[in-house]
Design an enzyme around this catalytic site. Structure first.
Site, short mmCIF file in Angstrom:
data_model
loop_
_atom_site.label_atom_id
_atom_site.label_comp_id
_atom_site.label_asym_id
_atom_site.label_seq_id
_atom_site.Cartn_x
_atom_site.Cartn_y
_atom_site.Cartn_z
N PHE A 10 1.24 -1.32 0.16
CA PHE A 10 0.26 -0.14 -0.39
C PHE A 10 0.73 1.35 0.13
O PHE A 10 0.08 2.78 -0.84
CB PHE A 10 -1.19 -0.32 1.33
CG PHE A 10 -1.70 0.91 0.84
CD1 PHE A 10 -2.38 1.58 0.53
CD2 PHE A 10 -1.64 2.27 2.08
CE1 PHE A 10 -3.61 2.46 0.71
CE2 PHE A 10 -2.56 2.94 3.18
CZ PHE A 10 -3.56 3.72 1.82
N LEU A 11 1.73 1.16 0.72
CA LEU A 11 2.64 2.74 1.15
C LEU A 11 4.20 1.74 0.90
O LEU A 11 4.81 0.74 1.19
CB LEU A 11 2.94 3.24 2.73
CG LEU A 11 1.44 4.17 2.47
CD1 LEU A 11 1.49 4.43 3.97
CD2 LEU A 11 1.19 5.42 1.19
N LYS A 26 7.43 7.51 2.80
CA LYS A 26 6.49 6.29 3.18
C LYS A 26 5.63 6.89 1.55
O LYS A 26 4.62 8.29 1.12
CB LYS A 26 5.69 5.96 3.95
CG LYS A 26 5.87 5.36 4.88
CD LYS A 26 4.81 5.16 6.00
CE LYS A 26 5.30 4.64 7.46
NZ LYS A 26 5.57 3.06 6.88
N ASP A 121 -3.64 0.55 13.25
CA ASP A 121 -2.68 -0.30 12.83
C ASP A 121 -1.53 -0.64 13.57
O ASP A 121 -0.22 -0.37 13.56
CB ASP A 121 -1.95 0.22 11.58
CG ASP A 121 -1.21 -1.41 10.72
OD1 ASP A 121 -1.51 -2.25 11.46
OD2 ASP A 121 -0.55 -0.73 9.55
#
Length: 240
Positions: A10-11, A26, A121
């Protein structure tokens, strides 16, 4: 640019050199969509502004962000160790040091929740540890979905699986069933209880010498009432 870190999808995490030291960048590459990122930018700004007022913080928000036509960038100071790295680095942590890190992590989460911020997260990779065992909770995930489908592991792999380790510390209620009775929005607000579950998993990994409490398949079985980690936990602690 110095080095690409990890294998997150994702990143992308990149270590870069700045005049004042190393920074972590990121990068979110836009995938042909025309997503409006202004709402996520507003959330990042609020988190940074709220945490700037905290005395003796154990939280480390993103310090700068930038959006271009092709990508969005998040920047913060680079730390040489996260908790995952520290658990496998000599000299290994003593029991007192583990308790000190666990206390700081709990205090960091308290600082978040007392100010109306949820992380979203929490895992060992997002817990930063200095050489003198000072701890910071970082990489707040206000831009990741709150809920993901339980029967499609691709969403978990894309957003939450750092480095393909399959360790999963998302609270069970963050998984939903397609067509189930409870309909949820992906961007529904996070709840503090979701962070508390993840913190418990990280502290367990800390005292289990880096062994995970849950992998994705085990957590989904736990959600269905078909897996109990307590026996594994008790057995490991007896020999630690």
């Amino acid at each position: 640019l110095k080095e690409v870190l990890g294998r997150a999808r994702f990143l992308k995490s990149i270590q870069c050199k700045h005049d004042e030291g190393l920074v972590l960048v990121k990068v979110y590459f836009k995938r042909g969509d025309s997503s409006d990122l202004r709402e996520y930018e507003r959330k990042l700004a609020r988190i940074r502004e709220v945490f700037s007022r905290i005395e003796n913080p154990h939280v480390w928000p993103f310090q700068f962000w930038l959006e271009t036509d092709k990508a969005a960038y998040l920047l913060r100071q680079y730390f040489f160790n996260n908790l995952h790295d520290r658990l496998s680095t000599r000299p290994f942590l003593s029991l007192v040091e583990k308790k000190w890190l666990a206390f700081q992590l709990l205090y960091a989460v308290k600082q978040c929740h007392d100010n109306g911020i949820c992380h979203g997260d929490i895992k060992c990779e997002n817990v930063l540890v200095t050489s003198w065992n000072w701890l910071y909770l970082a990489d707040f995930a206000s831009f990741k979905p709150t809920y993901i489908p339980h029967d499609d592991p691709s969403d978990f792999s894309f957003f939450f699986d750092t480095g393909g380790r399959r360790r999963c510390y998302l609270a069970p209620e963050r998984f939903y069933e397609h067509g189930g009775e409870i309909q949820v929005a992906h961007d529904a607000p996070l709840r503090p209880s979701m962070d508390i579950f993840a913190v418990g998993c990280v502290i367990a990994e800390l005292f289990l010498e880096g062994q995970p409490l849950f992998e994705l398949s085990q957590l989904l079985a736990y959600r269905r009432g078909q897996y109990d980690p307590s026996q594994h936990l008790e057995k490991r602690l007896q020999y630690s």
